[in-house]
Design an enzyme around this catalytic site. Structure first.
Site, PDB file in Angstrom:
ATOM      1  N   PRO A 159      -3.039  -1.053  19.310  1.00  0.00           N
ATOM      2  CA  PRO A 159      -3.047  -1.473  17.958  1.00  0.00           C
ATOM      3  C   PRO A 159      -3.260  -0.361  16.884  1.00  0.00           C
ATOM      4  O   PRO A 159      -2.978  -0.351  15.812  1.00  0.00           O
ATOM      5  CB  PRO A 159      -4.121  -2.588  17.589  1.00  0.00           C
ATOM      6  CG  PRO A 159      -4.978  -2.156  18.785  1.00  0.00           C
ATOM      7  CD  PRO A 159      -4.384  -1.650  20.023  1.00  0.00           C
TER       8      PRO A 159
ATOM      9  N   TYR B 136      -8.943   4.910   8.671  1.00  0.00           N
ATOM     10  CA  TYR B 136      -8.969   4.967  10.078  1.00  0.00           C
ATOM     11  C   TYR B 136     -10.009   6.275  10.122  1.00  0.00           C
ATOM     12  O   TYR B 136      -9.943   7.275   9.685  1.00  0.00           O
ATOM     13  CB  TYR B 136      -7.537   5.749  10.510  1.00  0.00           C
ATOM     14  CG  TYR B 136      -6.627   4.736  10.368  1.00  0.00           C
ATOM     15  CD1 TYR B 136      -5.445   4.319   9.338  1.00  0.00           C
ATOM     16  CD2 TYR B 136      -6.096   3.941  11.693  1.00  0.00           C
ATOM     17  CE1 TYR B 136      -4.793   3.218   9.249  1.00  0.00           C
ATOM     18  CE2 TYR B 136      -5.217   2.806  11.717  1.00  0.00           C
ATOM     19  CZ  TYR B 136      -4.430   2.708  10.212  1.00  0.00           C
ATOM     20  OH  TYR B 136      -3.282   1.589  10.434  1.00  0.00           O
TER      21      TYR B 136
ATOM     22  N   TYR C 110       4.274   6.733  10.802  1.00  0.00           N
ATOM     23  CA  TYR C 110       3.326   5.595  10.479  1.00  0.00           C
ATOM     24  C   TYR C 110       4.122   4.384   9.453  1.00  0.00           C
ATOM     25  O   TYR C 110       3.905   2.982   9.913  1.00  0.00           O
ATOM     26  CB  TYR C 110       2.255   5.959   9.441  1.00  0.00           C
ATOM     27  CG  TYR C 110       1.115   5.130   9.499  1.00  0.00           C
ATOM     28  CD1 TYR C 110       1.291   4.197   8.144  1.00  0.00           C
ATOM     29  CD2 TYR C 110       0.077   4.841  10.161  1.00  0.00           C
ATOM     30  CE1 TYR C 110       0.459   2.982   7.766  1.00  0.00           C
ATOM     31  CE2 TYR C 110      -0.668   3.910   9.835  1.00  0.00           C
ATOM     32  CZ  TYR C 110      -0.879   3.102   8.929  1.00  0.00           C
ATOM     33  OH  TYR C 110      -1.603   2.000   8.363  1.00  0.00           O
TER      34      TYR C 110
ATOM     35  N   LYS D 167       1.865  -1.271  15.233  1.00  0.00           N
ATOM     36  CA  LYS D 167       3.394  -0.955  15.412  1.00  0.00           C
ATOM     37  C   LYS D 167       3.813  -2.288  16.169  1.00  0.00           C
ATOM     38  O   LYS D 167       5.116  -2.502  16.254  1.00  0.00           O
ATOM     39  CB  LYS D 167       3.814   0.192  16.273  1.00  0.00           C
ATOM     40  CG  LYS D 167       3.570   1.286  15.402  1.00  0.00           C
ATOM     41  CD  LYS D 167       4.675   1.559  14.292  1.00  0.00           C
ATOM     42  CE  LYS D 167       4.406   2.628  13.428  1.00  0.00           C
ATOM     43  NZ  LYS D 167       4.346   2.101  11.928  1.00  0.00           N
TER      44      LYS D 167
ATOM     45  N   HIS E  76       0.919  -1.430  -0.061  1.00  0.00           N
ATOM     46  CA  HIS E  76      -0.036   0.074  -0.055  1.00  0.00           C
ATOM     47  C   HIS E  76       0.755   1.264  -0.125  1.00  0.00           C
ATOM     48  O   HIS E  76       1.843   1.474   0.661  1.00  0.00           O
ATOM     49  CB  HIS E  76      -0.930   0.100   1.207  1.00  0.00           C
ATOM     50  CG  HIS E  76      -1.936  -0.964   1.215  1.00  0.00           C
ATOM     51  ND1 HIS E  76      -3.146  -0.810   1.996  1.00  0.00           N
ATOM     52  CD2 HIS E  76      -2.397  -1.811   0.194  1.00  0.00           C
ATOM     53  CE1 HIS E  76      -4.055  -1.938   1.629  1.00  0.00           C
ATOM     54  NE2 HIS E  76      -3.723  -2.273   0.583  1.00  0.00           N
TER      55      HIS E  76
HETATM   56  C1  PHB Z   1      -5.201  -5.054  10.815  1.00  0.00           C
HETATM   57  O1  PHB Z   1      -5.122  -5.224   9.589  1.00  0.00           O
HETATM   58  O2  PHB Z   1      -5.456  -5.983  11.791  1.00  0.00           O
HETATM   59  C2  PHB Z   1      -4.734  -3.672  11.568  1.00  0.00           C
HETATM   60  C3  PHB Z   1      -4.156  -2.743  10.634  1.00  0.00           C
HETATM   61  C4  PHB Z   1      -3.794  -1.412  10.929  1.00  0.00           C
HETATM   62  C5  PHB Z   1      -3.908  -1.225  12.265  1.00  0.00           C
HETATM   63  C6  PHB Z   1      -4.159  -2.352  13.307  1.00  0.00           C
HETATM   64  C7  PHB Z   1      -5.124  -3.373  12.807  1.00  0.00           C
HETATM   65  O3  PHB Z   1      -3.541  -0.014  12.683  1.00  0.00           O
END
Ligand code: PHB
Ligand code: APR
Length: 405
Positions: free
Chosen positions: A293, A201, A384, A297, A73
């Site tokens: 989460p 997000y 990020y 990270k 990505h």
């Molecule tokens: C996930 O795909 O489980 C995932 C992706 C990004 C995050 C947290 C979890 O910030």
């Protein structure tokens, strides 16, 4: 009593990646895991890799399937106040992210160990550490009714937050830093196409939401929920309705729903243990640090620890120098605290902490700032994608991992 160079406790991603990298450098290790392989590989975890983790998995020769099946990505979306703003990670930092489930990483590491005949003791009971301040530390464990003892040079504590390694350090020598959050995440996995090509997000007055994926036909969604919530309160329909309600219209209309194949609630916590070394015991990954989460990270930080420790152990066996070993805790914690800060900040920016409107207006103002300022967007993107190794505290010209073949 058997003798080995490195005893590794825990066969999660940290333990298996470390033992794989050491094996490729001709350094012997044994991995002691209290659960079965099926249990460890069955755990659903996050699925987003920084490119430095992708590189390390390839260096460890367990990256082929990831490179074939993973989704690279170049960006992500922030959604707030009914609109979205795309962060072009590739343009801002030159780095991409890889969407590839941690469960798959775990399987690839397990398969590499089976193929190489590396030593993993599954269902190792009563693992205990002895003499960590001597130069001949020992690890004992039981298998069935038989007691076993291992004599080694180093012990890598890769046994996660609930493991025995950190707890083997006398309390007066370790400092624990913790922040808990007044909410959790409910996550579902469903075999439906993701709502968008990149992660979204969402900051919403009803709470955070995250749209992620495992493939073009399997989606992973998360919603902020209350800590004492119960899965029984979240039948699929309620989950989908709530998610749709938190998404901006352009995405809400595109959401494809279906039966969940996995559903779980997880609390959010920030935790760091210092130092990450005590005698011949080195803490790695979740044994030393836990992150919320938000920003995914956890695995990437564990991989960064593994890179540092494997380089340090390699330098010791190659040249007898303990410079990198002595530097391990400081180097690892420098990165741990930056990732801990970013995960805490991103969690604070995107989640609902109260009904207080002032707090939400401040969040929206910060998101507007990120959307309108190249400098703010770049700072976000840099954290990020993972603060690259250049940000390490300067080190003596140590050895770097080079594949032995
Ligand atoms: C996930 O795909 O489980 C995932 C992706 C990004 C995050 C947290 C979890 O910030
Ligand atoms: N004896 C042997 N094994 C143990 C013991 C023990 N006393 N205690 C725990 N273990 C094992 C666990 O069963 C688990 O398989 O140690 C392993 C630790 O693995 P993880 O918790 O996955 O920790 P780590 O390998 O550091 O991976 C960190 O996992 O939780 C995610 O977000 C986190 O992505 C990060 C990654």
């Amino acid at each position: 009593m058997s003798k080995i160079q490195v005893a590794i406790i825990g066969a999660g991603p940290s333990g298996l990646l470390l033992s794989q990298l050491l094996r490729l450098q001709g350094i012997e290790s044994i991995v002691l895991e209290r659960q079965t392989r099926e249990y460890v590989e069955g755990r659903i975890r996050a699925g987003l890799l920084e490119w430095s983790t992708v590189d390390l998995l390839n260096e460890a020769r367990v990256g082929a399937r990831m490179m074939r099946e993973g989704l690279a990505h170049d960006g992500l979306e922030l959604a707030f106040d009914g609109r979205t703003h795309r962060i072009d990670l590739k343009k801002l930092t030159g780095h991409r992210m890889m969407v590839y489930g941690q469960t798959e990483v775990q399987k690839d590491l397990g398969d590499a160990h089976t193929a190489s005949g590396a030593q993993i003791i599954w269902e190792a009971g009563n693992v205990a550490i002895h003499d960590i301040t001597s130069h001949r530390p020992r690890v004992t464990y039981t298998r069935g009714a038989i007691n076993h003892e291992i004599d080694c040079d180093f012990i890598a504590g890769c046994d996660g937050f609930h493991g025995i390694s950190r707890q083997s350090i006398p309390k007066e020598y370790v400092t624990l830093h913790e922040r808990t959050y007044p909410f959790g995440w409910i996550g579902i996995m469903a075999n439906v196409p993701p709502v968008a090509g990149e992660l979204i997000y969402v900051n919403h007055p009803r709470g955070f939401a995250l749209c992620s994926m495992r493939s073009k036909s399997r989606s992973r969604y998360y919603l902020q929920c209350s800590l004492d919530d119960d899965i029984a309160n979240w039948p699929d329909d309620r989950f989908w309705d709530e998610l749709r309600g938190r998404l901006p219209n352009e995405h809400a209309g595109a959401l494809i729903t279906g039966p969940s194949i996995e559903k779980s609630i997880a609390p959010l916590r920030s935790f760091v243990a210092e130092p990450m070394r005590f005698g011949q015991l080195f803490l790695v990954g979740d044994a030393a640090h836990i992150l919320p989460p938000t920003g995914a990270k956890g695995l990437n930080l564990a991989a960064a620890d593994v890179r540092l420790l494997s380089e340090a152990i390699l330098e010791y066996y190659r040249g007898g120098s303990e410079t990198l070993l002595n530097d391990y805790s400081k180097q690892a914690l420098a990165r741990v605290w930056k990732a801990t800060r970013f995960s805490w900040w991103f969690t604070a920016l995107m989640h609902k902490f109260s009904d207080e409107t002032f707090a939400h207006r401040i969040q929206l103002a910060e998101l507007e700032y990120i959307a309108g300022s190249a400098a703010a967007a770049e700072s976000f993107a840099e954290n990020y994608v993972g603060l690259n190794f250049a940000q390490r505290i300067p080190r003596p010209q140590g050895l770097r991992l080079k594949s032995s073949i």
